[in-house]
Design a protein around this motif. Sequence first.
Motif, mmCIF file in Angstrom:
data_model
loop_
_atom_site.group_PDB
_atom_site.id
_atom_site.type_symbol
_atom_site.label_atom_id
_atom_site.label_comp_id
_atom_site.label_asym_id
_atom_site.label_seq_id
_atom_site.Cartn_x
_atom_site.Cartn_y
_atom_site.Cartn_z
ATOM 1 N N PHE A 144 0.782 -1.222 0.000
ATOM 2 C CA PHE A 144 0.000 0.000 0.000
ATOM 3 C C PHE A 144 0.823 1.285 0.000
ATOM 4 N N GLY A 145 2.155 1.150 -0.022
ATOM 5 C CA GLY A 145 2.995 2.341 -0.059
ATOM 6 C C GLY A 145 2.723 3.175 -1.298
ATOM 7 N N LYS A 146 2.824 4.471 -1.165
ATOM 8 C CA LYS A 146 2.452 5.365 -2.261
ATOM 9 C C LYS A 146 3.646 5.687 -3.161
ATOM 10 N N ASN A 147 3.441 5.500 -4.427
ATOM 11 C CA ASN A 147 4.362 5.930 -5.472
ATOM 12 C C ASN A 147 3.570 5.897 -6.757
ATOM 13 N N ASP A 148 3.207 7.070 -7.266
ATOM 14 C CA ASP A 148 2.313 7.126 -8.420
ATOM 15 C C ASP A 148 3.009 6.778 -9.725
ATOM 16 N N ASN A 149 4.293 6.382 -9.650
ATOM 17 C CA ASN A 149 5.010 6.001 -10.860
ATOM 18 C C ASN A 149 5.471 4.546 -10.798
ATOM 19 N N VAL A 150 4.764 3.737 -10.014
ATOM 20 C CA VAL A 150 5.102 2.318 -9.915
ATOM 21 C C VAL A 150 4.776 1.591 -11.219
ATOM 22 N N ARG A 151 3.735 2.056 -11.916
ATOM 23 C CA ARG A 151 3.336 1.460 -13.190
ATOM 24 C C ARG A 151 3.321 2.535 -14.279
ATOM 25 N N PRO A 152 3.575 2.164 -15.524
ATOM 26 C CA PRO A 152 3.515 3.137 -16.624
ATOM 27 C C PRO A 152 2.119 3.729 -16.742
ATOM 28 N N TYR A 153 2.058 4.952 -17.194
ATOM 29 C CA TYR A 153 0.749 5.591 -17.325
ATOM 30 C C TYR A 153 0.130 5.336 -18.696
ATOM 31 N N ALA A 154 0.884 4.683 -19.599
ATOM 32 C CA ALA A 154 0.368 4.399 -20.943
ATOM 33 C C ALA A 154 0.865 3.024 -21.390
ATOM 34 N N THR A 155 0.289 2.536 -22.477
ATOM 35 C CA THR A 155 0.677 1.239 -23.025
ATOM 36 C C THR A 155 2.138 1.280 -23.486
ATOM 37 N N LEU A 156 2.892 0.267 -23.122
ATOM 38 C CA LEU A 156 4.299 0.223 -23.493
ATOM 39 C C LEU A 156 4.469 -0.309 -24.919
ATOM 40 N N PRO A 157 5.434 0.239 -25.649
ATOM 41 C CA PRO A 157 5.686 -0.263 -27.007
ATOM 42 C C PRO A 157 6.427 -1.601 -26.940
ATOM 43 N N CYS A 158 5.972 -2.544 -27.746
ATOM 44 C CA CYS A 158 6.601 -3.861 -27.820
ATOM 45 C C CYS A 158 6.621 -4.315 -29.275
ATOM 46 N N VAL A 159 7.443 -5.319 -29.569
ATOM 47 C CA VAL A 159 7.571 -5.838 -30.928
ATOM 48 C C VAL A 159 7.096 -7.289 -30.936
ATOM 49 N N LYS A 160 6.178 -7.616 -31.826
ATOM 50 C CA LYS A 160 5.721 -9.010 -31.953
ATOM 51 C C LYS A 160 6.522 -9.679 -33.071
ATOM 52 N N THR A 161 7.424 -10.545 -32.680
ATOM 53 C CA THR A 161 8.317 -11.232 -33.608
ATOM 54 C C THR A 161 7.836 -12.661 -33.835
ATOM 55 N N ASP A 162 7.956 -13.137 -35.058
ATOM 56 C CA ASP A 162 7.650 -14.533 -35.364
ATOM 57 C C ASP A 162 8.828 -15.375 -34.879
ATOM 58 N N LEU A 163 8.710 -15.936 -33.704
ATOM 59 C CA LEU A 163 9.822 -16.628 -33.065
ATOM 60 C C LEU A 163 10.179 -17.930 -33.775
ATOM 61 N N ARG A 164 9.206 -18.541 -34.385
ATOM 62 C CA ARG A 164 9.458 -19.803 -35.072
ATOM 63 C C ARG A 164 10.257 -19.606 -36.367
ATOM 64 N N ALA A 165 10.261 -18.368 -36.870
ATOM 65 C CA ALA A 165 10.967 -18.080 -38.123
ATOM 66 C C ALA A 165 12.406 -17.610 -37.899
ATOM 67 N N GLY B 227 10.333 -3.926 -16.218
ATOM 68 C CA GLY B 227 9.635 -3.696 -17.478
ATOM 69 C C GLY B 227 8.312 -4.404 -17.668
ATOM 70 N N LYS B 228 7.861 -5.209 -16.663
ATOM 71 C CA LYS B 228 6.605 -5.939 -16.872
ATOM 72 C C LYS B 228 5.735 -5.998 -15.625
ATOM 73 N N TYR B 229 6.340 -6.075 -14.447
ATOM 74 C CA TYR B 229 5.585 -6.173 -13.196
ATOM 75 C C TYR B 229 6.105 -5.162 -12.179
ATOM 76 N N ALA B 230 5.233 -4.771 -11.262
ATOM 77 C CA ALA B 230 5.629 -3.914 -10.143
ATOM 78 C C ALA B 230 5.630 -4.770 -8.883
ATOM 79 N N LEU B 231 6.794 -5.261 -8.489
ATOM 80 C CA LEU B 231 6.926 -6.115 -7.307
ATOM 81 C C LEU B 231 7.643 -5.386 -6.176
ATOM 82 N N SER B 232 7.862 -4.094 -6.348
ATOM 83 C CA SER B 232 8.424 -3.242 -5.307
ATOM 84 C C SER B 232 7.785 -1.869 -5.460
ATOM 85 N N ARG B 233 8.322 -0.873 -4.752
ATOM 86 C CA ARG B 233 7.699 0.446 -4.782
ATOM 87 C C ARG B 233 8.526 1.491 -5.514
ATOM 88 N N HIS B 234 9.621 1.076 -6.137
ATOM 89 C CA HIS B 234 10.397 2.060 -6.893
ATOM 90 C C HIS B 234 9.672 2.391 -8.199
#
Length: 372
Positions: free
Chosen positions: A82-103, A322-329
């Motif tokens: 419950f500790g406060k830090n309003d920047n624990v998570r991104p405020y917008a959708t993060l850019p990612c690349v969908k790669t064809d891993l099998r290729a 880059g994917k989860y907030a498991l601390s308060r930084h």
Amino acid sequence: MSINKNKGIKLLSIIVAIVAILTTAVIIYLNQPKFGRSVRGERLERVQQSPNYRDGKFQNLEPTPHLTSEKSMVRAMFDYLFGKNDNVRPYATLPCVKTDLRALDTEQELLLWFGHSSYLILSAGERILIDPVFEDASPVSFFNKPFEGTDIYQADDMPDIDYLIITHDHWDHLDYETVSKLQDRVKTVICPLGVGEQFDYWGYKPEQIVEMDWSERYSADSNFTIHCLPTRHFSGRVSNSCLTLWAGYMVVTPSQTIYVSGDGGYGTHFAAIAHQFPDIDVAIVENGQYNDDWQHLHLMPEEMVRVVEQLHPKRVFTGHNGKYALSRHAWDEPLNGALKIPSASTPMIGEVVCLQDSIISRNSWWQLNSKL
């Protein structure tokens, strides 16, 4: 008097019934396969014979209290939840690349990051998948939810895997749903002592599972060796029981020497690893989910830089962020910290990195999604 007594007995009976129902529900819930099972049989005998297993559990190489502040466990957990830090998570959708891993061309030396501690590495014709978590990073789906936009990869996207490497038995590194779906496409599982119990329980064949203690190594042939190395951490799916081992790895192929730190705080083991492996090509180093309350369990930012200086690898990737907030930084603090390391690459999730390139990618993709 008798009426009041009867009411009291009736109320007590209702309370006992409710407690019994809740207890039964909890037992049924905890008996789901995703919670795993305790080590048993011959595997338990091997665990108990390990020099790193003492007083009924695995131990770190040096004393490692879980809490390093003067707070109580209750207060530390309250601050974490419950500790406060309003920047624990991104405020917008993060850019990612969908790669064809099998290729992907297995003749190339490639690395892809899927966020947090999940990586796919192609080296010497082998596909290596590290700590894949594509479903749930916690016992309940509403907790530890991935940042928006970062969950674009699933188990079905993965190619056939030669080596599935697991660093330890925590939810954000060993996901039941993910590894269950991968079972038919995995040739060999590499995991620390005791962790093979979960794979055995979840349907993997004994010949698929290789368990190692620190300082042990596995060689499929003379050209490909995986060394199991110490970390300073803990383990447990239901409690911090430390009944299974935690580990880092050095993957040595004809073309790359790749270090995977796993989770863990700073310790003397890094100097020993640097001495044993003086020519590291790629280091994947933990960088995130740190906190002053548990500073021995994860690398603090200045310690992460110090580890890289000790190991002096040619190229660095930092994970556990880059994917989860498991601390308060702040969610982007570890990524900004990586820019302090000249040899650190900072790819987006799903971006293909060629390990043979002499140019190190340092794209600050996250800064567009950070609050000023």
